[in-house]
Design an enzyme around this catalytic site. Structure first.
Site, PDB file in Angstrom:
ATOM      1  N   HIS A 156     -18.627  11.839   6.079  1.00  0.00           N
ATOM      2  CA  HIS A 156     -17.998  10.975   7.112  1.00  0.00           C
ATOM      3  C   HIS A 156     -18.815   9.706   6.972  1.00  0.00           C
ATOM      4  O   HIS A 156     -19.807   9.406   6.375  1.00  0.00           O
ATOM      5  CB  HIS A 156     -18.365  11.658   8.227  1.00  0.00           C
ATOM      6  CG  HIS A 156     -17.354  12.539   8.505  1.00  0.00           C
ATOM      7  ND1 HIS A 156     -17.414  14.034   8.261  1.00  0.00           N
ATOM      8  CD2 HIS A 156     -16.072  12.730   9.265  1.00  0.00           C
ATOM      9  CE1 HIS A 156     -16.591  14.898   8.480  1.00  0.00           C
ATOM     10  NE2 HIS A 156     -15.620  14.075   9.199  1.00  0.00           N
ATOM     11  N   LYS A 160     -20.768   8.463  12.715  1.00  0.00           N
ATOM     12  CA  LYS A 160     -20.556   9.889  13.094  1.00  0.00           C
ATOM     13  C   LYS A 160     -21.746  10.316  13.685  1.00  0.00           C
ATOM     14  O   LYS A 160     -22.907  10.273  12.879  1.00  0.00           O
ATOM     15  CB  LYS A 160     -19.954  10.745  12.149  1.00  0.00           C
ATOM     16  CG  LYS A 160     -19.624  12.154  12.808  1.00  0.00           C
ATOM     17  CD  LYS A 160     -18.695  13.112  11.806  1.00  0.00           C
ATOM     18  CE  LYS A 160     -18.352  14.407  12.191  1.00  0.00           C
ATOM     19  NZ  LYS A 160     -17.617  14.303  13.492  1.00  0.00           N
TER      20      LYS A 160
END
Length: 268
Positions: A156, A160
């Site tokens: 990600h 995040k």
């Protein structure tokens, strides 16, 4: 059937903006309200401004008023904020779609209690493709239950805040359930130093964070002489938004209950 009025939480964030864009073009959906935390820069501005569209819906910092104006709340914010919004939805009798991840056991229990009064779709990933992968993993785990080591790899963007991702954890839960294992005891979330040989019953997780990666998830089944990989890669946040709107339509007319995207897609 009348359109469903949705209220978008975290309206000025990356996912909030995508939800607004998706809602404006979705059949059977009306953007009823958009809200964000007090002090956010976009409070008082049109919800469609960042997409170059005039909606007539202003981003407000009054969560109660925004939720009261809608039929369903869609929330991809943070666990603490989502639970506050859930309490308001329960009080006001509104449906809720929760795409927020990172809840602890207490937060998940709170969601379950609220669903006794109002209908809730709670899923770690709202994308239709990801939920198809969950179903494929059930089949793969049954076929590859012996002789294969299982690892879950996810990547990600640098912003995040939770790891492993909710989607990766859900993949692990699906795999563990099909294999008759308890993920709490068989999961390995990190390896460093002298670890010894890999235990066959474990499910490993590897986490990558960097750049603007929207979300990549792979379940790896490593056998002797072969590897099977089931992978989903997100090119944008739009699949999450479209799945969320599908979930909102699913909740229309339901009085209460806790559902996930497998229910929404009829995959039970």
């Amino acid at each position: 059937m009348a359109d469903i009025g949705v209220a978008i939480a975290g309206a000025s964030g990356r996912m909030g903006r995508m939800l607004i864009e998706a809602a404006l073009g979705a059949e059977g959906i009306t953007l009823a309200a958009a809200f964000d935390r007090p002090g956010t820069a976009f409070i008082g501005r049109d919800a469609g401004e960042m997409a170059g569209v005039v909606t007539g819906v202003v981003i407000v910092d009054d969560a109660r008023a925004a939720i009261a104006a809608a039929d369903c709340v869609i929330d991809f914010t943070r666990p603490e904020g989502t639970l506050e919004h859930l309490a308001l939805a329960r009080e006001l009798g509104k449906a809720m779609v929760i795409g927020t991840t990172g809840f602890d056991a207490g937060g998940k229990a709170e969601i379950a209690r609220a669903a006794e009064s109002v209908p809730v779709v709670f899923a770690p990933n709202m994308a239709v493709g990801v939920n198809a992968v969950f179903k494929l993993l059930e089949v793969a785990a049954r076929i590859l239950s012996e002789g294969y080591d299982i690892e879950v790899i996810e990547a990600h963007h640098r912003f995040k805040v939770d790891a492993p991702s909710g989607t990766a954890l859900r993949m692990g839960e699906v795999l563990a359930h099909e294999l008759g294992r308890d993920l709490d005891t068989c999961a390995i979330y990190g390896r460093e130093g002298y670890t010894g040989e890999r235990k066959a019953e474990t499910i490993g997780f590897a986490t990558i964070r960097g750049g603007d990666v929207v979300g990549d998830h792979t379940a790896l089944f490593a056998g002797i002489g072969e590897r099977i990989e089931i992978t989903h890669k997100s090119g944008s946040r739009m699949p999450y938004a479209l799945g969320s709107l599908r979930a909102a339509r699913f909740l229309q007319g339901r009085g209460s209950g806790l559902f996930d995207m497998q229910d929404v897609l009829g995959l039970r």
